[in-house]
Design a protein around this motif. Structure first.
Motif, PDB file in Angstrom:
ATOM      1  N   UNK A 154     -45.174  63.149  -6.458  1.00 11.48           N
ATOM      2  CA  UNK A 154     -46.145  62.513  -5.564  1.00 11.48           C
ATOM      3  C   UNK A 154     -45.447  62.012  -4.312  1.00 11.48           C
ATOM      4  N   UNK A 155     -44.272  61.454  -4.504  1.00  9.67           N
ATOM      5  CA  UNK A 155     -43.603  60.869  -3.344  1.00  9.67           C
ATOM      6  C   UNK A 155     -43.011  61.917  -2.426  1.00  9.67           C
TER       7      UNK A 155
ATOM      8  N   UNK B 222     -50.210  66.904   0.809  1.00 10.01           N
ATOM      9  CA  UNK B 222     -50.867  65.785   0.131  1.00 10.01           C
ATOM     10  C   UNK B 222     -51.763  66.259  -0.995  1.00 10.01           C
TER      11      UNK B 222
ATOM     12  N   UNK C 298     -61.910  61.020  -4.299  1.00  9.29           N
ATOM     13  CA  UNK C 298     -61.795  60.197  -3.093  1.00  9.29           C
ATOM     14  C   UNK C 298     -60.557  60.559  -2.291  1.00  9.29           C
ATOM     15  N   UNK C 299     -59.484  60.942  -2.979  1.00  9.04           N
ATOM     16  CA  UNK C 299     -58.319  61.370  -2.208  1.00  9.04           C
ATOM     17  C   UNK C 299     -58.593  62.689  -1.499  1.00  9.04           C
TER      18      UNK C 299
ATOM     19  N   UNK D 183     -51.928  57.884   3.322  1.00 13.81           N
ATOM     20  CA  UNK D 183     -52.450  58.354   2.036  1.00 13.81           C
ATOM     21  C   UNK D 183     -51.358  58.302   0.977  1.00 13.81           C
ATOM     22  N   UNK D 184     -50.143  58.627   1.391  1.00 17.40           N
ATOM     23  CA  UNK D 184     -49.024  58.530   0.456  1.00 17.40           C
ATOM     24  C   UNK D 184     -48.849  57.110  -0.031  1.00 17.40           C
ATOM     25  N   UNK D 185     -49.013  56.168   0.887  1.00 15.72           N
ATOM     26  CA  UNK D 185     -48.863  54.767   0.481  1.00 15.72           C
ATOM     27  C   UNK D 185     -49.887  54.418  -0.588  1.00 15.72           C
ATOM     28  N   UNK D 186     -51.120  54.869  -0.374  1.00 16.59           N
ATOM     29  CA  UNK D 186     -52.150  54.543  -1.362  1.00 16.59           C
ATOM     30  C   UNK D 186     -51.889  55.256  -2.690  1.00 16.59           C
ATOM     31  N   UNK D 187     -51.401  56.498  -2.607  1.00 16.45           N
ATOM     32  CA  UNK D 187     -51.051  57.197  -3.853  1.00 16.45           C
ATOM     33  C   UNK D 187     -49.964  56.438  -4.604  1.00 16.45           C
ATOM     34  N   UNK D 188     -48.984  55.946  -3.841  1.00 18.37           N
ATOM     35  CA  UNK D 188     -47.929  55.181  -4.492  1.00 18.37           C
ATOM     36  C   UNK D 188     -48.493  53.925  -5.151  1.00 18.37           C
ATOM     37  N   UNK D 189     -49.460  53.307  -4.474  1.00 17.12           N
ATOM     38  CA  UNK D 189     -50.076  52.109  -5.062  1.00 17.12           C
ATOM     39  C   UNK D 189     -50.751  52.434  -6.381  1.00 17.12           C
ATOM     40  N   UNK D 190     -51.446  53.585  -6.428  1.00 17.16           N
ATOM     41  CA  UNK D 190     -52.081  53.920  -7.708  1.00 17.16           C
ATOM     42  C   UNK D 190     -51.019  54.156  -8.791  1.00 17.16           C
ATOM     43  N   UNK D 191     -49.862  54.684  -8.369  1.00 19.86           N
ATOM     44  CA  UNK D 191     -48.802  54.888  -9.371  1.00 19.86           C
ATOM     45  C   UNK D 191     -48.313  53.544  -9.913  1.00 19.86           C
TER      46      UNK D 191
ATOM     47  N   UNK E  98     -58.340  51.135  -4.057  1.00 22.07           N
ATOM     48  CA  UNK E  98     -57.964  52.440  -3.518  1.00 22.07           C
ATOM     49  C   UNK E  98     -59.079  53.029  -2.668  1.00 22.07           C
TER      50      UNK E  98
ATOM     51  N   UNK F 188     -52.686  46.489   1.878  1.00 18.56           N
ATOM     52  CA  UNK F 188     -51.440  46.861   1.214  1.00 18.56           C
ATOM     53  C   UNK F 188     -50.743  45.615   0.668  1.00 18.56           C
TER      54      UNK F 188
ATOM     55  N   UNK G  45     -50.525  43.209  -7.815  1.00 18.00           N
ATOM     56  CA  UNK G  45     -49.658  43.810  -8.823  1.00 18.00           C
ATOM     57  C   UNK G  45     -48.650  42.785  -9.333  1.00 18.00           C
TER      58      UNK G  45
END
Lengths: 168, 85, 240, 83, 119, 131, 499
Positions: free
Chosen positions: D23-24, D29, D70-71, F36-44, F104, G168, G175
């Motif tokens: 993912x990172x 995307x 949503x993504x 979007x990557x930041x939000x994906x990381x948050x879900x992780x 998210x 954020x 968290x």
């Protein structure tokens, strides 16, 4: 005609949904059955028009027999196809000769088309890529012929015969 | 009986590994979706197997839900690939 | 450079966290309050699924908050993405998008009632089997999602969504307040509890879960519809 | 808890880490979204192994369909590639 | 009788597991996405059906739910692979084809035609 | 394999996986430039915390805290002796998952709006507001 | 039949928020009127409950779903939590009056605005009242999720950016809080705050400290503590005018409440107080220093607000009775005065695009009332006698003198001078600079003026007769500092004594 058709469709939907509800709950307790009747009734009201095309007629004994026949034909094809795939995959040379072919179907009903497409996808070496109107575009692992009629005979005929009788 | 289930679990785990390898390798996004699709079907069986191992029918519900939703998850990405969303 | 610093920092944090995590024994019984729940749920409330009885009854207030969070999310997304009602309806979702394949459309038609039935099953049996209002609601919303992504002209009536959402929300909060009016606590059970493992058991828990199911379903459908009907490219000119 | 279950857990843990790393690091995307979908797939197996069917069900419903859509919608409305 | 059912169940489960493995192997080995889908869909559908059916034999009272799952899989799995295939076709991933039998061009044109028709 | 060894392996994989998810996610949030990557990381990160919480409530050889007929009858030998796992973490994780989903979704809506204004999803190009 | 009950603080706003779209379908005006009625009821609720608490001297414990505290969730309406809840509900009513005409033309937007305002109020009150740590987390999320769209409410380009930043940071906070809760639960097996506080000694030292740090971090973000407050000025300055007041008077109050509860009740770590004091000093110095350099009015107000939060942390960090009373006074002041400043300030820069301070030069003659009220607020927050801010600062100084913190006195005095400098820059500009004519002043509507006048009246009255409400501060401080009493009231059966 229209009204009876609608009623038949509705009851068909209701019965099918209720049967699935019973399968979900796996019991015949009174509360479950009553709730199931109500819930499937409500869902059926909103969906009966889309859920089926011929309604209760599909319960006629003849059609049921054909359906059973279809299931066996299909299962046999499924097993054959899997062995086929197994042979191809396990063969170190990977003997494939892929191509995309097309044929035309005689089926009119949308549902029949769906069933045919699914069956083709799950049977030996063939795979539905697209369906436009009556044309099926098939990806074939081991192409034997490219002519439309031959393709039709090779791939679709055994299923279509029965499907024509089920969805009428 | 137990040994049999262990072997089956091992086979399923191997299947998961192979699909995951396809996910890691897959050159395009579509290949990865194929891997996801295969993985989710495998997981449906795996969940049912766990339900059997734990002797609890209620766990089957998870597998049931997965059978439906895994399909939709894949469909969404496929629709995106064809530009439909 | 920044990355190295962050990695070092995370390594230190990770070391400390790992130190702490592995100090907590895995797989050992350390329940205190939960023992009460495991005792009271089948015996007092006659609810088979202890998780459900915690979510709806013992800690029902959390669930009220959770439902509110979803409500807020749908409000927030509406307020962030759209300015006027008109714009909202004008931007029909997938105007330029190609149709899904005919087969997918038909299968969506067939699957949709089944998915809704599954969702209804999950939230009606929330107190007997895993799942409940939230999960059932999500499943139903996913059914609508299926239609939304396959049929480009399909759209959900926002007015009826609003009604369902409001009625379901009011049922939830209203049952709580009804308890107050009847001289009990907020969200306290005031109905007979029935026998365990029957469909009609657990008093208000079943009703609340059905309400939560409807609410979650309508909210998520609203969110999905909103997100799918965003105009793709440039936007209308906006100022303060 | 049988031996192979333990093995599957170890395997799943590896999958999780690899998936998260994926993912990172992926620039595409959409692939990252698929990877996060796989993460939630593995997680729901984990939750079932941990005897939490409720959570497994929630993770399955939320992680597979909702988060993905949503993504994907966001990617559709922005850019697919990270630059 | 019971033991016969049990052995049938074991048999189905083993067949299912074998086919699941085969499916994953298939998607790993095949050269392009369409062939991968071929292998993946067929084998994994068959595998999961076999496995579920076997479990149904071992625990007869689970059978109704398992049949529902099987129906869902039969309905949805081919459709999802079909959708992927169509999606990758439209997004321009070309199959590795034998040059002699290729009506791929025709299908690409067909896609465009269908889009035009719908509008 | 002995019971204790299994317990240890399980604890290492569950705790280790959740810790790894948390750390990888935090790393992503801190270093990634794409919204979007930041939000994906948050879900992780969220998933990591959820996994940690549920695995803390687990009891070896336990079963789900659902008193279904199979348990009430006591016909199945294995289930009779199995302890029930802690239900509270499960209930809390349900709430946490929902909250994560809400956050998210709102974040992604904000990303879409930011993209409309700035035509980019790179955080460096959006930074108008400074300290 | 119950008339007043702490539960109604949360249940009613949620009920009304769910129903508001339906009210809107009946008549458009109802979406404005009904929230007002709700806020009035909340104030009535406060009055009834507060009189009960003061007459019996015991907090009101409400249990939910009929289960006694360690099992069920409970709400605690003590002199302290009730005091903050009262401030929040009164500010809610004032914000409602102020924004009564907000976005009147756009039905959908005003509906969403009022729903969000109601839920942010309900969430903040929920945070303050709840006696369960996970429930507190849920309410914090409600507050956060209703703040994000409020920050991005205007369609300007930077609102979304500020909101995203906030999101954020807020997600990080949640968290951290969740991890802290997980650690606590894994050791103690309970989530009730009173029981945690009772049995916190059972936790191993290492886990206890980690949990404390995680929770401190998370709550610190909500309480706008340095260096975790990078989101706050952007959020304050990009939000619509009344929302800045909402942040200052509600969400910041909820945040500071959580951190106070954490240090005072939940944990028994003495270093916590020093940590709070140290963080307060840093927050105060840094934010006042930055405020001095701000060009934009709202950002200046935001940084000044952060400085006040630092002052609050200092007051609670000293941890003597006098200091805590002073802290309560500052808390009250901050809510009232900052709201006045945000209300009047947003009218002063109404038409200006960049909201710069120099855009409002000469408005003293154009907008006499607004400018006067802004000046009054500025004088009050700086601490000039005889306004209410003076007494707050004086009591804080006295308290730190009692604790022999001479350096702290000097620091607060220096910071006050800094505050004087930057506020006087604005007031000076208002009255003694020439009107450049670049921006047309915008006259406040009658409801906005009414709200500002009420707030000014409160400031002046409290300044002249601080004894009027001083007793409440003392009661609140008593309720906060008596940990044993809190535990005993919540868990009467389990109480075994603190030692």
């Amino acid at each position: 005609m229209e009204a009876t058709n609608k009623i038949s469709k509705f009851f068909f939907t209701w019965v099918v949904l209720f049967a699935i509800w019973l399968a979900f709950t796996s019991t015949f307790a009174l509360a479950e059955v009553v709730t199931g009747v109500v819930v499937s009734f409500i869902i059926a009201i909103y969906n009966f028009n889309n859920f089926t095309e011929i309604g209760l007629k599909s319960f006629s004994p003849k059609k049921v027999l054909y359906m059973i026949q279809y299931v066996f034909v299909f299962l046999w094809a499924l097993i054959k196809s899997n062995l086929n795939v197994a042979l191809i995959v396990l063969n170190p040379k990977l003997p494939i000769n892929t191509g995309i072919v097309e044929f035309e179907t005689k089926l009119k009903s949308d549902f029949a088309k769906l069933v045919l497409a699914n069956s083709i996808t799950l049977t030996p070496g063939t795979f539905t890529i697209d369906v436009i109107d009556n044309k099926y575009y098939i990806h074939w692992l081991d192409v034997k012929c490219t002519d439309r009629d031959e393709v039709y005979k090779e791939i679709a005929e055994p299923f279509e015969k029965i499907l024509l009788k089920i969805f009428q | 009986m137990d040994l049999f289930l262990e072997i089956i679990l091992g086979v399923v785990a191997l299947a998961l590994i192979l699909s995951f390898v396809r996910f890691v390798k897959g050159p395009t996004a579509a290949d990865r979706v194929v891997a996801l699709d295969t993985m989710s079907v495998t997981v449906i069986s795996l969940l049912a197997l766990f339900a059997f191992m734990f002797h609890r029918i209620i766990y089957i519900d998870v597998s049931l839900v997965y059978a439906v939703l895994g399909f939709i998850g894949v469909l969404i990405i496929a629709r995106y690939l064809e530009g439909g969303i | 450079m920044k990355k190295i610093i962050i990695i070092l920092l995370l390594a230190v944090i990770g070391y400390f966290l790992a130190d702490i995590f592995f100090e907590i024994p895995f797989g050992e019984d350390s329940m205190v309050v939960s023992k009460e729940y495991l005792d009271k749920s089948p015996n007092d409330l006659h609810v088979a699924n202890t998780v459900t009885s915690i979510v709806v009854n013992f800690r029902g207030f959390d669930t009220l908050g959770e439902v509110t969070v979803l409500f807020l999310a749908s409000t927030a997304i509406g307020s962030i993405l759209f300015r006027r009602r008109k714009v909202h309806t004008k931007l029909n979702p997938q105007r330029n998008a190609p149709h899904a394949s005919r087969i997918v459309q038909i299968s969506a038609k067939i699957l949709f009632p089944l998915i809704v039935l599954l969702g209804a099953y999950v939230f009606i049996h929330g107190h007997l089997t895993p799942g409940g209002g939230f999960q059932g609601g999500v499943i139903i919303a996913t059914g609508y999602l299926l239609l939304l992504v396959t049929y480009r002209k399909f759209s959900v009536s926002h007015s009826s969504l609003t009604w369902i959402e409001a009625i379901a929300g009011v049922t939830f909060a209203g049952i709580g307040v009804l308890g107050l009016i009847l001289g009990k606590d907020f969200l306290e059970n005031f109905l007979p509890v029935g026998t365990i493992n029957n469909l009609f058991s657990g008093g208000i828990i079943g009703i609340i879960y059905v309400a939560v199911g409807f609410k979650v379903a309508s909210e998520l459908t609203g969110i999905l519809d909103t997100m799918l009907s965003i105009k793709v490219d440039s936007e209308e000119n906006e100022q303060n | 808890m049988s031996v192979l279950t333990v093995l599957i857990v170890v395997l799943g843990a590896i999958f999780l880490v690899v998936g998260a790393w994926y993912v990172l690091t992926r620039k595409d995307l959409l692939v990252a979204t698929i990877a996060s979908s796989i993460i939630s797939l593995i997680l729901s197996v984990f939750f079932l192994i941990l005897q939490a069917p409720d959570v497994a069900l929630t993770e399955a419903t939320v992680g597979v369909a909702l988060t993905t859509i949503i993504f994907v919608v966001t990617i559709r409305n922005t850019k697919r590639m990270e630059e | 009788m019971e033991t016969v059912l049990q052995y049938l169940g074991y048999f189905f489960i083993s067949v299912g597991a074998a086919f699941l493995l085969l499916g994953s192997f298939g998607i790993l080995r095949m050269p392009d996405i369409y062939s991968r889908l071929q292998a993946g869909t067929k084998a994994s559908t068959m595998g999961s059906l076999g496995m579920l059916f076997g479990i149904g034999f071992l625990e007869p009272q689970w059978l109704p739910k398992i049949i529902v799952i099987m129906i869902f899989i039969l309905l949805s799995n081919p459709i999802s692979s079909h959708a992927i295939a169509r999606g990758s076709c439209k997004s321009g991933i070309k199959p590795k084809l034998n040059e002699t039998v290729n009506s791929y061009k025709r299908i690409a044109e067909g896609c465009e035609e269908s889009i035009k028709k719908e509008e | 394999m002995s019971e204790e060894l299994m317990q240890q392996i399980l604890s290492i994989s569950f705790y280790g996986a959740s810790l790894a998810l948390i750390l990888i996610g935090v790393y992503g949030v801190l270093t990634k430039k794409n919204l979007i990557k930041i939000l994906l990381s948050l879900t992780i990160v969220d998933s990591g915390v959820n996994l940690l919480f549920v695995s803390l409530g687990y009891i070896m050889n336990g079963t789900a805290p659902i008193f279904s007929p199979a348990i009430m009858d006591g016909k199945i030998e294995v289930l009779k002796t199995a302890p029930m796992v802690d239900p509270v973490p499960q209930a809390l994780v349900l709430t946490a998952i929902v909250i994560g989903l809400g956050v998210t979704a709102v974040g992604l809506a904000l990303v879409i709006r930011l993209f409309r204004h700035h035509n980019t999803t790179n955080i460096d190009e959006i930074r108008n507001l400074k300290w | 039949m119950v008339v007043a009950n702490p539960i109604l603080y949360v249940a009613l706003p949620l009920l009304v928020a769910f129903l508001l779209p339906l009210f809107g379908k009946i008549h458009k005006e109802l979406i404005r009127v009904v929230p007002g009625l709700l806020f009035m009821f909340l104030i009535f609720n406060t009055v009834v409950l507060f009189s009960e608490v003061t007459s019996t001297g015991k907090p009101i414990i409400t249990q939910i779903a009929g289960w006694a505290p360690p099992i069920g969730i409970n709400l605690v309406f003590s002199a302290f939590s009730g005091f903050i809840a009262g401030i929040i509900s009164i500010m809610g009513l004032l914000v409602w009056v102020y924004s009564y005409k907000f976005k009147k033309v756009e039905f959908d937007n005003s509906l969403k605005y009022f729903v969000l305002i109601m839920l942010v109020t309900a969430g903040s009150i929920g945070v303050v009242l709840t006696g369960d740590i996970f429930n507190l987390f849920v309410f914090l999320e409600i507050v956060a999720l209703s703040s994000y769209p409020l920050v991005a409410f205007y369609r300007g380009r930077d609102g979304a950016e500020a909101s995203f930043k906030y999101l954020i940071v807020g997600a990080f906070a949640s968290i951290a809080i969740l991890l802290g809760i997980v650690l606590i639960y894994s050791q103690l097996g309970t989530l009730n705050m009173a029981e945690i506080s009772l049995r916190i000694g059972e936790m191993p030292e290492k886990i206890k400290i980690t949990a404390f740090i995680l929770l401190f971090l998370g709550f610190g973000i909500e309480a706008e503590m340095f260096p975790l407050n990078g989101w706050a000025p952007d959020a304050y300055s990009q939000a619509p005018g009344p929302v800045g007041a909402v942040f200052a008077s509600m969400t910041a109050k909820a945040g500071i409440y959580t951190i106070i509860r954490l240090v005072f009740t939940l944990f028994d770590i003495d270093a916590g107080y020093q940590l709070l004091l140290g963080m307060g000093i840093i927050t105060l110095v840094v934010s006042e220093g930055i405020a001095l350099r701000q060009e934009k009015l709202k950002r200046m107000l935001a940084f000044s607000s952060l400085g006040q939060m630092g002052l609050l942390m200092i007051a609670f960090g000293i941890n003597t009775k006098a200091a805590v009373v002073a802290g309560m006074f500052i808390l009250f002041n901050h809510a009232v005065i900052k709201s006045l400043l945000f209300f009047s300030g947003s009218y002063l820069v109404y038409n200006s695009e960049n909201k710069n301070i120099k855009d409002l030069f000469g408005f003293g003659k154009k907008l006499p009332l607004t400018a006067f009220l802004f000046g009054l607020g500025a004088f009050a927050i700086v601490g000039l006698p005889p306004l209410s801010g003076f007494w707050a600062k004086l009591s804080l100084l006295m308290a730190s003198a009692d604790s022999n913190l001479i350096a702290l006195i000097a620091l607060i005095l220096i910071v006050s001078v800094v505050e004087i400098v930057y506020y006087f820059r604005v007031v000076n500009g208002l009255y003694f600079k020439k009107y450049t004519g670049e921006f047309e002043p915008h006259k406040p509507s009658w409801n906005a003026s009414l709200v500002m006048l009420i707030l000014a009246a409160v400031i002046v009255t409290v300044g002249l007769y601080p004894d009027l409400i001083y007793n409440y501060f003392v009661n609140a401080a008593d309720a906060l500092m008596d940990k044993a009493n809190y535990i005993q009231n919540v868990l009467p059966s389990n109480f075994v004594g603190l030692n």
